[in-house]
Design a protein around this motif. Structure first.
Motif: not given
Length: 300
Positions: A46-55, A202-207
């Protein structure tokens, strides 16, 4: 089924992984011996908020062994088979008619076929779990690899909870676009003592987005949890069936960009069979999580 924003995490109470140094050579999983299997369940990043942050990476696994043969195991298997067979066939006439009507969707099978299936299903529950085993899990990244080490609990389960820098997670060669989202297929254990490697994705989950948090039993799989006799019959004596219409509903949601997390309180021993049912019925692939209300099979 609950529809929630994708910023929601599914957490676990097992021991977390700790980072391990990677020097370009995969270390051996010396605690994973011949005959043992590491079952890695589909996880998510899961990409942490904001977009562009770490996973944030969440992954779980189980170290087990189904190759053990002993007189005690054979006796236990026979006792379980007799118990299930007796419980399923002990209904009175009225209750038996009700059960038959409720299970009419199952194809007709002979007693010999059901007994053969019963033996296979019971054997699943006699798998031995291995506690206090150190397991190394690697994720190939754009920068080389992330390597984590985790230790199994008393039920043989372990969890990886880790953070990967934003620019390192997306490895073009390992990304696959499937219904329900993008998956990374570059997750694997390091070689076991006898050289075997176990893999998952791993399933990628955007913010920002939509996730479907779905139960399995009697939501997408016919289990009959409110009828013990039917539940035993469908679990041990019949081929598993999806709830009619649900694969089409989930595929429709996936076509609109929904990601899927499948949550179940079923024993971990049944997870490979559940995965096979989801694939055969045409459900979108999804990360796996265990319902918190139940302890893992085998204690712990």
């Amino acid at each position: 089924v609950r529809l929630v924003g994708s910023e929601m995490c599914i957490r676990d109470r097992h021991a977390h992984a700790r980072p391990a140094a990677f020097n370009g050579t995969w270390p051996r999983n010396v605690d994973v011996c011949e005959g043992m299997t590491v079952r890695l369940f589909p996880g998510y990043a899961q990409q942490l908020e904001p977009a562009g942050s770490d996973w944030h990476v969440s992954l779980r696994g189980w170290v087990c062994d189904s190759t053990i043969r002993s007189a005690r195991r054979r006796l236990t298997s026979r006792a379980l088979q007799r118990g299930v067979w007796t419980a399923v066939h002990a209904a009175g006439d009225a209750e038996g008619e009700h059960d038959a009507a409720a299970a009419v969707s199952h194809p007709a099978r002979s007693d010999m076929q059901r007994q053969a299936l019963l033996r296979r299903r019971v054997s699943i529950f006699l798998t031995k779990s291995h506690a206090r085993r150190r397991v190394a899990v690697a994720l190939t990244t754009t920068d080389g690899a992330e390597l984590w080490s985790s230790k199994t609990n008393s039920a043989g389960h372990f969890t990886v909870e880790a953070t990967v820098p934003q620019g390192q997670l997306l490895c073009r060669d390992s990304a696959r676009q499937l219904p329900g989202g993008t998956w990374l297929t570059s997750v694997r254990t390091t070689p076991s003592e006898d050289g075997r490697v176990f893999e998952t994705a791993l399933l990628l989950i955007p913010p920002v987005g939509l996730s479907v948090i779905s139960d399995i039993d009697d939501t997408i799989k016919q289990t009959h949890v409110h009828n013990t006799r039917l539940m035993l019959r469908s679990t041990f004596l019949e081929e598993w069936l999806p709830v009619p219409g649900m694969p089409d509903v989930y595929r429709e949601w996936a076509s609109h960009g929904a990601a899927f997390h499948y949550v179940s309180s079923s024993p971990w021993q049944l997870q490979p069979q559940l995965e096979a049912l989801l694939a055969k019925a045409g459900f979108p692939p999804g990360a796996r999580a265990r319902a918190r209300r139940a302890a893992p099979a085998g204690g712990g």
